[in-house]
Structures are given as C-alpha cells and as structure tokens.
Motif scaffolding. Structure first.
Motif, mmCIF file in Angstrom:
data_model
loop_
_atom_site.group_PDB
_atom_site.id
_atom_site.type_symbol
_atom_site.label_atom_id
_atom_site.label_comp_id
_atom_site.label_asym_id
_atom_site.label_seq_id
_atom_site.Cartn_x
_atom_site.Cartn_y
_atom_site.Cartn_z
ATOM 1 N N SER A 64 51.020 82.779 52.653
ATOM 2 C CA SER A 64 51.513 81.694 53.489
ATOM 3 C C SER A 64 50.715 80.478 53.077
ATOM 4 O O SER A 64 49.493 80.521 52.993
ATOM 5 N N CYS A 65 51.415 79.400 52.778
ATOM 6 C CA CYS A 65 50.697 78.208 52.305
ATOM 7 C C CYS A 65 51.528 76.958 52.540
ATOM 8 O O CYS A 65 52.672 76.871 52.091
ATOM 9 N N ASN A 66 50.947 75.994 53.271
ATOM 10 C CA ASN A 66 51.676 74.755 53.539
ATOM 11 C C ASN A 66 51.549 73.727 52.417
ATOM 12 O O ASN A 66 52.357 72.808 52.325
ATOM 13 N N TYR A 67 50.488 73.845 51.634
ATOM 14 C CA TYR A 67 50.222 72.847 50.591
ATOM 15 C C TYR A 67 49.878 73.515 49.259
ATOM 16 O O TYR A 67 48.747 73.406 48.788
ATOM 17 N N VAL A 95 48.179 71.286 46.573
ATOM 18 C CA VAL A 95 46.805 70.900 46.889
ATOM 19 C C VAL A 95 45.867 72.110 46.799
ATOM 20 O O VAL A 95 44.763 72.011 46.253
ATOM 21 N N TYR A 96 46.313 73.241 47.303
ATOM 22 C CA TYR A 96 45.474 74.448 47.195
ATOM 23 C C TYR A 96 45.144 74.700 45.720
ATOM 24 O O TYR A 96 44.008 75.027 45.378
ATOM 25 N N ARG A 98 42.224 76.745 58.432
ATOM 26 C CA ARG A 98 42.443 78.186 58.279
ATOM 27 C C ARG A 98 41.139 78.905 57.916
ATOM 28 O O ARG A 98 40.830 79.964 58.443
ATOM 29 N N PHE A 103 34.950 65.100 42.856
ATOM 30 C CA PHE A 103 35.681 65.270 41.593
ATOM 31 C C PHE A 103 37.167 64.934 41.735
ATOM 32 O O PHE A 103 37.650 63.948 41.197
ATOM 33 N N LEU A 112 42.687 70.689 34.688
ATOM 34 C CA LEU A 112 43.173 70.681 36.069
ATOM 35 C C LEU A 112 44.631 70.246 36.143
ATOM 36 O O LEU A 112 45.455 70.898 36.778
ATOM 37 N N SER A 128 39.505 72.598 40.998
ATOM 38 C CA SER A 128 38.328 71.724 41.071
ATOM 39 C C SER A 128 37.059 72.563 41.063
ATOM 40 O O SER A 128 36.044 72.187 40.480
ATOM 41 N N VAL A 129 37.107 73.704 41.730
ATOM 42 C CA VAL A 129 35.945 74.599 41.752
ATOM 43 C C VAL A 129 35.651 75.084 40.331
ATOM 44 O O VAL A 129 34.526 75.012 39.855
ATOM 45 N N GLY A 161 42.832 81.130 53.770
ATOM 46 C CA GLY A 161 43.774 80.021 53.632
ATOM 47 C C GLY A 161 45.199 80.476 53.360
ATOM 48 O O GLY A 161 46.157 79.856 53.810
ATOM 49 N N GLU A 207 44.994 72.599 43.259
ATOM 50 C CA GLU A 207 44.035 71.610 42.751
ATOM 51 C C GLU A 207 42.630 71.871 43.277
ATOM 52 O O GLU A 207 41.646 71.655 42.571
ATOM 53 N N ILE A 208 42.535 72.333 44.508
ATOM 54 C CA ILE A 208 41.208 72.632 45.065
ATOM 55 C C ILE A 208 40.586 73.814 44.309
ATOM 56 O O ILE A 208 39.425 73.772 43.903
ATOM 57 N N LEU A 230 43.501 73.798 54.702
ATOM 58 C CA LEU A 230 42.706 74.913 54.163
ATOM 59 C C LEU A 230 41.455 75.157 55.001
ATOM 60 O O LEU A 230 41.089 76.306 55.279
#
Lengths: 197, 197
Positions: A136-139, A142-143, B180, B153, A115, A149-150, A181, A145-146, B177
């Motif tokens: 388009s993405c504000n983070y 973090v996206y 959205r 996690f 990760l 994580s999956v 997202g 990492e999410i 996320l």
C-alpha cells in the motif's frame, strides 16, 4: 568496436594505473592520434562524462533487462533490483576516480543520474505491488526517491565513512521504515541487510 | 570582533559581488595586510571552509537553542526544528557559491556536515516521542538520517532542479512515510509541506 568505445576503454585502463590522465596518454593508449581524439570528444571532461555515462548506463540497462526477463511479483522484483544493482558495482577505478576531491562535481552528477534513472524503475515495481494488493503506497514516486537517496547519498563511501556494521544497521532501519511505510509484514525487506557481512 | 571574523565577513561581502575572490581582495576589504591574512589562515580554501563552518554552525546552534528554550512534546519539537531550520537559510551568497561546479567538493562536505550535526538532535526528538508514547520507532538514529538525506540531498537545489510543486509533493510523500513509519495519525506531519507555497 567503435572509436568512441576504444577511447573510453583506453581511459579506463589508464585510470587503473593513476588517478589523473592526459589526452596525450589516452591517445597513446588508444592508438589514435591526439587530433583524432578531438574529432570524437571536445575535451577530457567530455571523455570522463562519457565514461561515467557508459558505466552507469550499463548497470541501469542490466537492471532493466533482469526485471524484464523475470515476470515475478513486486516484492521479488524489488529484491531482484536490489541484488542486481548492488552486486555489480561500477568498475572500482571509476569509483576511486569519482571519490577524488577534484572530481566532486562529476561524482555529484553521477549520483543524481543514478537516482533519476532508477527512480521510475522502482516506482513501477511499487505500483505493481499496489495492483497486486501486497503493498500500500500513496506516493510511489516519492518513496522510490527516498529509498534511492539513502543508497546514493547516505551510503556513499565517498561522502560518509561508515563501518560495515553501521551500513548494516542503516539498511535494517530502512527495511523497517519501508515495511511500515508499505504496510508489509515484518521481515519482508530483510533482503536489504542480509547480504551485508 | 576578532580578526578571523573580520576576514570571514570580508569574504562574505565580496561573494555578494562576485563568485570568485582572491586573498588580495579579501585583505583589501578586511583592511588587513595580505601577510596578515596568512597569519590567521593558510590558504583561501581554509578561509572558505571556515566561512561555511561558521554559517552552518550558527544555524545548528540556533536550532539547538530554540529546542532548549521550548520544553514541549516531541511532535512540537519536530515542527520547531523543521521551521527553525528551514526558515533561516544560509546567506544566499554562500549558497550560490556552493552551487558553482568548481565548489562541488565543499558543497558535498557542507551537506555531510548538516546531516551529521542535525542527526543527533533529531534522534533525541524521536527518542523523546517514544518515551512520551506518541511515536513508535525501532531505529531513531537511522530514521533521522533518512529524513535528513531527503532534505540535504534530494531537495538540494544545486543537485536537482525541482519545481515548487515537485518539492511540495516530495514533502507530502515524506510526511506520509513518516506518519506510517512512526505510527502517527494521518496529518501529524503536514507541517512539512504546508509552508511550501
């Protein structure tokens, strides 16, 4: 080949035959005196750590190389990263080893490593898509990492025991969440589940 | 109180003082003969498993109870679940114990348990929101599992070592996320990060 790699190869060979190996067996297989092993590694744990580091390190390097070689748009890079990563599994011996209960700590470390190391690569892809105007993405960090994580936790076969159909469904759900997202057209992320037979 | 609970309480008390405890110490603290312990539990591992089962079981039961008592809309329930869950941490002794390297397997099991048990509860909340027409979601089960993967996690202090500011940022990204993904107005999920000081 350097001695350290010879030692790691010996351990990998042994793990194909059995789930726990001793320093003596590694020394024997590597053709190095037991004392010689301790010149390079202080313990069996250090050899194991090093083997995992090397195995995952190679995968991550391959991903970086592929992305570097292919100067394509962000969505294509996302797909390239996904297919490169998921078509080259860590040697299954290491995988089996990591899923043994007594190796849970090492397993956990390896998930955290994947990760932490893949996250900046994925973040760069998302940022590229934002610059290109397709995402388009504000983070983006973090996206990333999410998403990871999956893959590292929720889909880890050593932690959960999903059927192939369940894995496919989870990837469909992730694709759906990402399309929304990132404000992408429906189906843009279908690569995530299409390869799951 | 039944004998099993007395034994678990004794172990919990001991864990406040030290990180590893023996069956003899547990027997001593519980005021039960060592042989008596084996009447209820076959090993120390079984006592530990049982203690973790009880601790997390209580948290999950509390969440269910809170949700059952409060007949509110889906978004309010989401917030209620979040605040109930995150304001009642597992006794910190257990938490410290689970984060010891030698307890990684148990730790992993407990994370999987939380995800597996909270997921249907969260799924029901998402489905309620869909019925109420405030959420839109094609994969409520998967969305729930993704949300819970982040909490169990990515945000686990035993696996990663984020600063408070990093945790807050990750929760902001998750809120973004979800807003959205569920087609919610911006700010609807701000409860996720507002409580992080």
């Amino acid at each position: 080949m350097n001695k350290k790699d010879i030692i790691l190869d010996a351990m990998l060979e042994l793990l194909k035959e059995k789930s726990t190996v001793s320093i003596s067996e590694i020394a024997n297989k590597a053709g190095i005196a037991k004392g010689g092993i301790y010149y390079y590694y202080s313990s069996k744990e250090e050899i194991t750590d090093s083997l995992i580091e090397r195995s995952y390190g190679e995968i991550i390097e391959n991903c970086k190389k592929k992305l570097h070689e292919n100067d394509v748009d962000a969505l294509s890079k996302f797909r390239l990263l996904f297919t490169t990563y998921f078509n080259q599994h860590v040697t299954s011996e290491i995988d089996t080893y990591l899923h043994l209960p007594q190796n849970a700590e090492l397993h956990q470390k390896s998930l955290a490593k994947i990760l932490t190391e893949l996250s900046p690569i994925l973040t760069d892809i998302l940022k590229q898509g934002m610059e290109e105007g397709t995402f388009s993405c504000n983070y983006p960090e973090v996206y990333s990492e999410i998403i990871l994580s999956v893959f590292t936790f929720l889909l880890d076969p050593g932690i959960f025991h999903w059927t192939v159909e369940q894995v496919r469904n989870k990837l469909k759900g992730l694709a759906d969440l990402l399309e929304r997202g990132l404000l992408l057209p429906t189906g843009s992320m279908s690569i995530l589940y299409e390869q799951i037979k």
